[in-house]
Motif scaffolding. Structure first.
Motif, short mmCIF file in Angstrom:
data_model
loop_
_atom_site.label_atom_id
_atom_site.label_comp_id
_atom_site.label_asym_id
_atom_site.label_seq_id
_atom_site.Cartn_x
_atom_site.Cartn_y
_atom_site.Cartn_z
N LEU A 49 -35.80 -83.30 -1.80
CA LEU A 49 -35.36 -83.02 -3.17
C LEU A 49 -35.20 -81.52 -3.39
O LEU A 49 -34.23 -81.07 -4.01
N ARG A 50 -36.11 -80.73 -2.84
CA ARG A 50 -36.01 -79.27 -2.94
C ARG A 50 -34.71 -78.79 -2.29
O ARG A 50 -34.03 -77.91 -2.80
N GLN A 51 -34.34 -79.39 -1.16
CA GLN A 51 -33.10 -79.02 -0.46
C GLN A 51 -31.87 -79.35 -1.30
O GLN A 51 -30.92 -78.59 -1.35
N VAL A 52 -31.90 -80.49 -1.99
CA VAL A 52 -30.78 -80.87 -2.86
C VAL A 52 -30.61 -79.85 -3.98
O VAL A 52 -29.51 -79.38 -4.26
N VAL A 53 -31.73 -79.47 -4.62
CA VAL A 53 -31.67 -78.49 -5.70
C VAL A 53 -31.17 -77.14 -5.16
O VAL A 53 -30.32 -76.49 -5.79
N LEU A 54 -31.66 -76.75 -4.00
CA LEU A 54 -31.22 -75.50 -3.38
C LEU A 54 -29.71 -75.51 -3.13
O LEU A 54 -29.01 -74.55 -3.43
N ASN A 55 -29.20 -76.61 -2.61
CA ASN A 55 -27.76 -76.73 -2.36
C ASN A 55 -26.96 -76.65 -3.65
O ASN A 55 -25.90 -76.01 -3.69
N LEU A 56 -27.45 -77.28 -4.70
CA LEU A 56 -26.75 -77.22 -6.00
C LEU A 56 -26.69 -75.78 -6.52
O LEU A 56 -25.66 -75.34 -7.03
N VAL A 57 -27.80 -75.05 -6.41
CA VAL A 57 -27.83 -73.66 -6.87
C VAL A 57 -26.87 -72.81 -6.05
O VAL A 57 -26.12 -72.01 -6.59
N GLN A 58 -26.89 -72.98 -4.72
CA GLN A 58 -25.98 -72.20 -3.87
C GLN A 58 -24.52 -72.49 -4.22
O GLN A 58 -23.71 -71.57 -4.33
N ASN A 59 -24.19 -73.75 -4.39
CA ASN A 59 -22.81 -74.11 -4.73
C ASN A 59 -22.39 -73.53 -6.07
O ASN A 59 -21.27 -73.03 -6.22
N ALA A 60 -23.28 -73.60 -7.06
CA ALA A 60 -22.96 -73.05 -8.38
C ALA A 60 -22.77 -71.54 -8.31
O ALA A 60 -21.84 -70.99 -8.90
N ALA A 61 -23.65 -70.86 -7.58
CA ALA A 61 -23.56 -69.40 -7.47
C ALA A 61 -22.26 -68.98 -6.79
O ALA A 61 -21.62 -68.00 -7.18
N GLU A 62 -21.84 -69.74 -5.78
CA GLU A 62 -20.61 -69.40 -5.06
C GLU A 62 -19.37 -69.65 -5.91
O GLU A 62 -18.31 -69.07 -5.65
N ALA A 63 -19.48 -70.47 -6.93
CA ALA A 63 -18.33 -70.80 -7.78
C ALA A 63 -18.02 -69.70 -8.80
O ALA A 63 -16.93 -69.70 -9.38
N TYR A 64 -18.95 -68.77 -9.02
CA TYR A 64 -18.74 -67.72 -10.00
C TYR A 64 -18.10 -66.50 -9.36
O TYR A 64 -18.34 -66.19 -8.21
N ALA A 65 -17.34 -65.76 -10.17
CA ALA A 65 -16.79 -64.48 -9.73
C ALA A 65 -17.95 -63.48 -9.63
O ALA A 65 -18.93 -63.59 -10.35
#
Length: 71
Positions: A49-65
Motif C-alpha cells: 500500500l505504501r508503494q501504491v501511494v508513493l507511485n501516485l505521488v511521483q506520478n502527480a509530481a511529474e504531471a506539474y510544470a
C-alpha cells in the motif's frame, strides 16, 4: 505465499511515510497531507500500500510544470 496482511489506518500510513513521499515528489513540488475524516480501517499489506501511494505521488509530481506543483 503473499506478504502478511495487517489492519491498516491509511491516514497513519501516509503520515508515517511523509519524508519518503516528500523525497518522491522532488524539490519542485510541495506535498500537503489532508487526513480523511472517518476512514475505516481495512486489511492490507502495508508495504504494498505504501508503494501504491508513493507511485501516485511521483506520478502527480511529474504531471506539474516545474515550480508550480502542489500535490
Amino acid at each position: 505465499g503473499g506478504a502478511a496482511r495487517e489492519v491498516v489506518d491509511l491516514n497513519r500510513l501516509i503520515e508515517e511515510s511523509g519524508d519518503l513521499l516528500r523525497l518522491a515528489a522532488g524539490k519542485r513540488t510541495t506535498i500537503k497531507v489532508v487526513p480523511g475524516a472517518g476512514l475505516p480501517l481495512f486489511e492490507a499489506e502495508p508495504g504494498q500500500l505504501r508503494q501504491v501511494v508513493l507511485n501516485l505521488v511521483q506520478n502527480a509530481a511529474e504531471a506539474y510544470a516545474p515550480g508550480t506543483g502542489l500535490v
